[in-house]
Design a protein around this motif. Structure first.
Motif, PDB file in Angstrom:
ATOM      1  N   ARG A  61      59.219  42.645 188.272  1.00 29.84           N
ATOM      2  CA  ARG A  61      60.673  42.699 188.389  1.00 29.84           C
ATOM      3  C   ARG A  61      61.114  42.193 189.767  1.00 29.84           C
ATOM      4  O   ARG A  61      62.027  41.386 189.893  1.00 29.84           O
ATOM      5  CB  ARG A  61      61.151  44.140 188.167  1.00 29.84           C
ATOM      6  N   ARG A  62      60.397  42.657 190.811  1.00 35.50           N
ATOM      7  CA  ARG A  62      60.768  42.230 192.167  1.00 35.50           C
ATOM      8  C   ARG A  62      60.596  40.722 192.341  1.00 35.50           C
ATOM      9  O   ARG A  62      61.415  40.054 192.952  1.00 35.50           O
ATOM     10  CB  ARG A  62      59.916  42.977 193.206  1.00 35.50           C
ATOM     11  N   PHE A  63      59.493  40.194 191.772  1.00 35.03           N
ATOM     12  CA  PHE A  63      59.239  38.751 191.885  1.00 35.03           C
ATOM     13  C   PHE A  63      60.355  37.953 191.206  1.00 35.03           C
ATOM     14  O   PHE A  63      60.898  37.003 191.770  1.00 35.03           O
ATOM     15  CB  PHE A  63      57.887  38.398 191.259  1.00 35.03           C
ATOM     16  N   LEU A  64      60.736  38.384 189.988  1.00 37.00           N
ATOM     17  CA  LEU A  64      61.778  37.661 189.253  1.00 37.00           C
ATOM     18  C   LEU A  64      63.123  37.784 189.968  1.00 37.00           C
ATOM     19  O   LEU A  64      63.886  36.808 190.037  1.00 37.00           O
ATOM     20  CB  LEU A  64      61.871  38.196 187.824  1.00 37.00           C
TER      21      LEU A  64
ATOM     22  N   MET B 207      65.470  34.670 191.177  1.00 36.74           N
ATOM     23  CA  MET B 207      66.812  34.435 190.648  1.00 36.74           C
ATOM     24  C   MET B 207      67.886  34.635 191.708  1.00 36.74           C
ATOM     25  O   MET B 207      68.941  34.030 191.635  1.00 36.74           O
ATOM     26  CB  MET B 207      67.053  35.325 189.427  1.00 36.74           C
ATOM     27  N   ARG B 208      67.596  35.491 192.697  1.00 37.76           N
ATOM     28  CA  ARG B 208      68.548  35.686 193.795  1.00 37.76           C
ATOM     29  C   ARG B 208      67.818  35.523 195.116  1.00 37.76           C
ATOM     30  O   ARG B 208      67.415  36.506 195.730  1.00 37.76           O
ATOM     31  CB  ARG B 208      69.192  37.064 193.712  1.00 37.76           C
ATOM     32  N   PRO B 209      67.620  34.265 195.525  1.00 34.97           N
ATOM     33  CA  PRO B 209      66.766  33.994 196.692  1.00 34.97           C
ATOM     34  C   PRO B 209      67.322  34.590 197.985  1.00 34.97           C
ATOM     35  O   PRO B 209      66.575  34.745 198.933  1.00 34.97           O
ATOM     36  CB  PRO B 209      66.718  32.466 196.763  1.00 34.97           C
ATOM     37  N   PHE B 210      68.636  34.881 198.069  1.00 31.12           N
ATOM     38  CA  PHE B 210      69.143  35.413 199.352  1.00 31.12           C
ATOM     39  C   PHE B 210      70.172  36.504 199.133  1.00 31.12           C
ATOM     40  O   PHE B 210      70.596  36.752 198.002  1.00 31.12           O
ATOM     41  CB  PHE B 210      69.742  34.290 200.206  1.00 31.12           C
TER      42      PHE B 210
END
Ligand SMILES: Nc1ncnc2c1ncn2[C@@H]1O[C@H](COP(=O)(O)OP(=O)(O)O)[C@@H](O)[C@H]1O
Ligand SMILES: [Mg+2]
Lengths: 267, 218
Positions: free
Chosen positions: A257-260, A264-267
């Motif tokens: 979940r954290r990786f995805l 999806m929200r790089p910043f």
């Protein structure tokens, strides 16, 4: 009355033989265990997307499948060709070649041969290694180049092409080897954003044609659309696997979940 | 200044260049490059004894003066009853010398080809030798052209040393005319100018060759 024998066969038909069955794949570089135990099943015509953080060993998995890396443990089976390999035993060159012959790879940095034309890049393997007749090989190469939108580029040198065109030549070079499966190592991650689509759409076309593929990618939209299975690689194991819809919308593992989220929200 | 002597010596000096200096340089370079390629491949071999032999050869050649190498072959070997004529002696010494220097150039060029090129060659099914021959060496050859051109230009000048082992090349002819006419300065400067002109022509050729090779390289 006993049932019709034909129907019986139909009803109890076993699942199709996998094209490739990898169990417990392990690889260390020095003291660092990059792959601890990776299992991978590939059914004919299926597309598997491999995702995971940088350094999690995705490239190492693909390289092992193509015989570019020598794993130090695990087994590989390719039932259709009767190939069985135990990586805990020393790998002979003959076995390595048989493993390599199963697949063809598209590299992250295309790795086209800069001193050869597009056509020569594509035909080098079929002509020099496989020893197939030139007329047949060149006809097939032209057809494949046309198909990926590179009509008229066969005489160009790689340096004269855009990044997207280069990567499409890389795909054609792989196809021309007539492998059983295709391996893609982040084929779009070194491309300018506007060139990503042309490469992904060629890959989607191949998937639609029934090619068996393993794709390392961070293009989640592509994975969602094209993959049959998504494997999340982390800590040297496949931490989570499943249909893209399940993994992307409801990952079971916190790390997935954290990786995805980060993707999806790089910043 | 004795212009008549300048003009009358020009012919014999040109003959010396055409029948001595230039063929000596070309033959030694051709043989030297073959030696260099073998030495470079041996040096890159995983077999320790093969790379050891190559390393030793390269080290000896680069660590000793060319004039000493020439003397060992021409004046030294007769002591053990190995007598070689001036021309073959010169070609042997110069080839071995070029081989030692060019081996390092070729080795560096091979190592400069990105790993991905080897991997792509393996991926399409090539064994190591085919990958080397079809993919790596053609690219390494391009990389080697500028430094090897310099090696060749140096070699042309080094052939003058062969006058000391009695090879009739341009500088030996200059020495003979100088001794005969007593015009040392004039003849040696004239020879110097001719070497310079040859090197200017070669440099121009080198520039053109490099520009042609640069075309398709990324
Ligand atoms: N030839 C090698 N020698 C040493 N370490 C390596 C080598 N190849 C890969 N690694 C290491 O293995 C780890 C996994 O690499 P890689 O498979 O490229 O990961 P990914 O493709 O998921 O980013 C990285 O930490 C990398 O530094
Ligand atoms: Mg990678």
């Amino acid at each position: 009355m006993s049932p019709d024998p034909d129907e019986l066969v139909e009803a109890t038909e076993p699942p199709p033989e996998p094209m490739l069955e990898v169990r417990g794949l392990a690889k260390s570089f020095g003291d660092t265990a990059v792959l601890r135990s990776v299992d991978l099943d590939l059914l004919p015509g299926r597309v598997v997307c491999l995702i995971g953080p940088s350094g999690s060993g995705k490239t190492t998995v693909l390289r092992s499948l193509n015989g570019l890396e020598t794993p130090d443990g695990g087994t590989l089976r390719a039932p259709l060709t009767g190939l069985e390999v135990d990586f805990s035993e020393p790998l002979t060159n003959a076995t390595r070649n048989r493993v390599r012959d199963l697949s063809a790879m598209v590299f992250q940095q295309h790795n086209l041969f800069p001193h050869l034309t597009v056509l020569e890049n594509v035909t080098e393997g079929p002509l020099r290694v496989q020893g197939r007749p030139r007329a047949e090989v060149e006809e097939e190469a032209h057809a494949l180049l046309d198909r990926v939108g590179l009509h008229g580029k066969s005489g160009a040198f790689p340096a004269e092409l855009s990044g997207g065109q280069q990567q499409r030549v890389g795909i054609v070079r792989a196809l021309a080897l007539r492998p059983q499966l295709l391996l893609f190592d982040e084929p779009t991650s070194s491309l300018d954003p506007e060139l990503v689509g042309e490469v992904l759409s060629v890959m989607k076309g191949l998937a639609d044609d029934g090619w068996t593929m393993v794709v390392v990618t961070h293009e989640l939209a592509f994975a969602r659309d094209v993959a049959d299975d998504v494997l999340f690689l982390d800590g040297g194991v496949v931490l989570e696997r499943g249909a893209p819809a399940d993994i992307f919308t409801a990952p079971r593992e916190e790390r997935t979940r954290r990786f995805l989220d980060r993707l999806m929200r790089p910043f | 200044m004795d212009w008549d002597l300048v003009l009358s010596s020009l012919g014999p000096l040109a003959v010396g260049a055409i029948t001595g200096t230039i063929p000596l340089a070309l033959a030694s370079f051709a043989i030297g490059i073959v030696i260099a390629l073998l030495a470079a491949l041996a040096r890159l071999s995983p077999r320790w004894w093969l790379s050891g032999i190559a390393r030793f050869y390269i080290s000896v050649i680069r660590g000793t003066p060319l004039i000493v190498q020439l003397y060992v072959i021409f004046f030294g070997l007769p002591s053990i009853d190995v007598i070689i004529d001036p021309w073959p002696s010169a070609i042997i010494a110069l080839s071995l010398n070029v081989g030692g220097y060019a081996a390092e150039v070729i080795r560096a060029a091979i190592l400069s080809i990105p790993r991905g090129q080897w991997e792509a060659a393996y991926m399409i099914g090539m064994p190591r030798w085919l990958a080397l021959r079809r993919i790596i060496l053609p690219q390494a050859a391009r990389v080697s052209v500028p430094p090897l051109s310099n090696t060749f230009i140096s070699l042309v000048k080094d052939t003058a040393l062969c006058s000391l082992i009695l090879v009739t090349e341009m500088f030996r002819i200059a020495q003979q005319i100088a001794a005969f006419s007593n015009e040392f300065l004039l003849l040696y400067v004239e020879a110097a100018v001719l070497y310079w002109v040859i090197c200017l022509v070669l440099s121009a050729g080198q520039d053109r060759l490099e520009r042609r090779l640069e075309r398709h390289v990324a």
